[in-house]
Design a protein around this motif. Sequence first.
Motif, mmCIF file in Angstrom:
data_model
loop_
_atom_site.group_PDB
_atom_site.id
_atom_site.type_symbol
_atom_site.label_atom_id
_atom_site.label_comp_id
_atom_site.label_asym_id
_atom_site.label_seq_id
_atom_site.Cartn_x
_atom_site.Cartn_y
_atom_site.Cartn_z
ATOM 1 N N TYR A 24 2.921 12.610 9.831
ATOM 2 C CA TYR A 24 2.215 11.632 9.013
ATOM 3 C C TYR A 24 2.338 10.250 9.642
ATOM 4 O O TYR A 24 3.363 9.920 10.266
ATOM 5 N N ARG A 25 1.319 9.431 9.417
ATOM 6 C CA ARG A 25 1.355 8.024 9.784
ATOM 7 C C ARG A 25 1.058 7.213 8.526
ATOM 8 O O ARG A 25 -0.001 7.356 7.927
ATOM 9 N N PHE A 26 2.017 6.387 8.134
ATOM 10 C CA PHE A 26 1.922 5.608 6.897
ATOM 11 C C PHE A 26 1.649 4.137 7.219
ATOM 12 O O PHE A 26 2.179 3.592 8.183
ATOM 13 N N ARG A 27 0.866 3.503 6.347
ATOM 14 C CA ARG A 27 0.679 2.054 6.397
ATOM 15 C C ARG A 27 0.560 1.538 4.966
ATOM 16 O O ARG A 27 -0.030 2.211 4.114
ATOM 17 N N PHE A 28 1.103 0.340 4.710
ATOM 18 C CA PHE A 28 1.128 -0.198 3.358
ATOM 19 C C PHE A 28 0.739 -1.671 3.347
ATOM 20 O O PHE A 28 1.063 -2.421 4.265
ATOM 21 N N ASP A 29 0.061 -2.061 2.275
ATOM 22 C CA ASP A 29 -0.247 -3.466 2.006
ATOM 23 C C ASP A 29 0.084 -3.710 0.536
ATOM 24 O O ASP A 29 -0.542 -3.119 -0.353
ATOM 25 N N THR A 30 1.069 -4.564 0.279
ATOM 26 C CA THR A 30 1.549 -4.752 -1.088
ATOM 27 C C THR A 30 1.196 -6.125 -1.660
ATOM 28 O O THR A 30 1.870 -6.636 -2.531
ATOM 29 N N GLY A 31 0.112 -6.689 -1.177
ATOM 30 C CA GLY A 31 -0.429 -7.885 -1.817
ATOM 31 C C GLY A 31 0.182 -9.194 -1.369
ATOM 32 O O GLY A 31 0.705 -9.290 -0.267
ATOM 33 N N ALA A 50 17.534 -3.934 -0.508
ATOM 34 C CA ALA A 50 16.132 -3.777 -0.925
ATOM 35 C C ALA A 50 16.101 -3.156 -2.315
ATOM 36 O O ALA A 50 15.485 -2.111 -2.544
ATOM 37 N N ASP A 51 16.760 -3.811 -3.261
ATOM 38 C CA ASP A 51 16.995 -3.195 -4.560
ATOM 39 C C ASP A 51 16.098 -3.732 -5.668
ATOM 40 O O ASP A 51 16.332 -3.467 -6.848
ATOM 41 N N ASP A 81 14.192 -0.886 12.687
ATOM 42 C CA ASP A 81 15.177 -1.970 12.632
ATOM 43 C C ASP A 81 15.479 -2.398 11.200
ATOM 44 O O ASP A 81 16.181 -3.371 10.973
ATOM 45 N N ARG A 82 14.902 -1.689 10.229
ATOM 46 C CA ARG A 82 15.078 -1.975 8.804
ATOM 47 C C ARG A 82 14.583 -3.365 8.423
ATOM 48 O O ARG A 82 15.020 -3.945 7.432
ATOM 49 N N GLY A 83 13.672 -3.891 9.211
ATOM 50 C CA GLY A 83 13.093 -5.197 8.945
ATOM 51 C C GLY A 83 11.938 -5.122 7.967
ATOM 52 O O GLY A 83 11.663 -4.082 7.358
ATOM 53 N N THR A 84 11.238 -6.254 7.832
ATOM 54 C CA THR A 84 10.134 -6.354 6.890
ATOM 55 C C THR A 84 8.970 -5.454 7.303
ATOM 56 O O THR A 84 8.549 -5.460 8.461
ATOM 57 N N ILE A 85 8.468 -4.691 6.358
ATOM 58 C CA ILE A 85 7.278 -3.868 6.595
ATOM 59 C C ILE A 85 6.055 -4.732 6.338
ATOM 60 O O ILE A 85 5.878 -5.266 5.237
ATOM 61 N N THR A 86 5.220 -4.899 7.333
ATOM 62 C CA THR A 86 4.003 -5.691 7.191
ATOM 63 C C THR A 86 2.802 -4.762 7.094
ATOM 64 O O THR A 86 2.896 -3.551 7.342
ATOM 65 N N ASP A 112 13.543 -6.994 -0.754
ATOM 66 C CA ASP A 112 14.855 -7.634 -0.703
ATOM 67 C C ASP A 112 14.830 -8.968 -1.444
ATOM 68 O O ASP A 112 13.780 -9.374 -1.982
ATOM 69 N N PRO A 113 15.963 -9.681 -1.507
ATOM 70 C CA PRO A 113 15.994 -10.961 -2.233
ATOM 71 C C PRO A 113 15.025 -12.010 -1.700
ATOM 72 O O PRO A 113 14.666 -12.947 -2.431
ATOM 73 N N ALA A 114 14.593 -11.871 -0.447
ATOM 74 C CA ALA A 114 13.607 -12.795 0.109
ATOM 75 C C ALA A 114 12.180 -12.384 -0.234
ATOM 76 O O ALA A 114 11.227 -12.991 0.248
ATOM 77 N N ALA A 115 12.031 -11.357 -1.054
ATOM 78 C CA ALA A 115 10.739 -10.822 -1.501
ATOM 79 C C ALA A 115 9.966 -10.164 -0.370
ATOM 80 O O ALA A 115 8.736 -10.089 -0.404
ATOM 81 N N ASP A 116 10.673 -9.655 0.632
ATOM 82 C CA ASP A 116 10.044 -8.937 1.734
ATOM 83 C C ASP A 116 10.129 -7.434 1.496
ATOM 84 O O ASP A 116 11.193 -6.918 1.113
ATOM 85 N N LEU A 117 9.031 -6.728 1.736
ATOM 86 C CA LEU A 117 9.010 -5.266 1.599
ATOM 87 C C LEU A 117 9.848 -4.658 2.708
ATOM 88 O O LEU A 117 9.606 -4.898 3.896
ATOM 89 N N ARG A 118 10.830 -3.863 2.322
ATOM 90 C CA ARG A 118 11.736 -3.283 3.317
ATOM 91 C C ARG A 118 11.669 -1.760 3.360
ATOM 92 O O ARG A 118 12.052 -1.151 4.359
ATOM 93 N N ALA A 119 11.218 -1.144 2.272
ATOM 94 C CA ALA A 119 11.146 0.316 2.240
ATOM 95 C C ALA A 119 10.123 0.747 1.207
ATOM 96 O O ALA A 119 9.871 0.037 0.230
ATOM 97 N N VAL A 120 9.537 1.911 1.446
ATOM 98 C CA VAL A 120 8.640 2.543 0.480
ATOM 99 C C VAL A 120 9.029 4.014 0.407
ATOM 100 O O VAL A 120 9.102 4.702 1.431
#
Length: 264
Positions: free
Chosen positions: A168-175, A86-87, A140-145, A112-120
């Motif tokens: 804390y409870r986090f949620r993200f939407d990256t477009g 996820a670089d 599971d270190r999978g895609t964050i939706t 990641d290279p598939a353009a999926d959000l994996r970490a914030v």
Amino acid sequence: MTSLWDGALIEARIWHGRRGDVARDFRYFATYVAVPIAAIDRREAPLAVDRAGLWSIRSRDYGDRDGRPLRDFIAGLLAPAGLEDADDVTLVTLPRSSGHGFNPVSFWLCRDPAADLRAVLAEVSNTFGERHFYLCHRPDRGTITASDRLHGDKLFHVSPFLPRSGGYRFRFDTGPGRFGAWIDWLAADGSRMLGTSMVGPARDLTRASVRRAALRHPFQSQKVIALIHLQAARIRARGIAYLRKPPQLSRRVSRVQGTDGKGE
């Protein structure tokens, strides 16, 4: 539509809603920037990097603040968490305005290279000059939706009116075309005591768009810190007790990866 990883201006609506002993919403607007860290490291961003400018970014405001490349800093956190791939990282932050900088929170978005959000990585700062890093990812270190809600312990003192406890409870939407971050503070019994959000559309980050935004808001960072202190004064005026700041914990990085209220 604008991709945050290509660089963006985010016209953000910031909201804090406190519940429990006092109910008062706190709302304001601010224009954030999303800048690839590679562009910051190369000092090739559409706004000034490590030099004077009406709006600017100073690389020593982020990460270890030791002058090394930001990519080295984030790589040093992703690898131990098993997120080496996820670089591709972009930084969502409030730029310095007229030389002044204060960021309540900046977000390092890692895909990641598939353009999926994996970490914030949420880099949280308080008005006492302290910081803490919350590394958010799925167990599971999978895609964050946009529907994922990630939980972790609160380990950093931010507000002088809230204890350093609970979680804390986090949620993200990256477009694309938008950015959203929601962070709720949960009391020990799991009830939501404070809700916060930062949501807004994203548009292209260019020298021209940065110049127009900076001319409209030449003292944006100063305005944000003033609004935070004004809100604190209003809360104190309502009789809410001021909590003395505890010593900062030695642990400066924590992982937010639980979906059941448990972090690591």
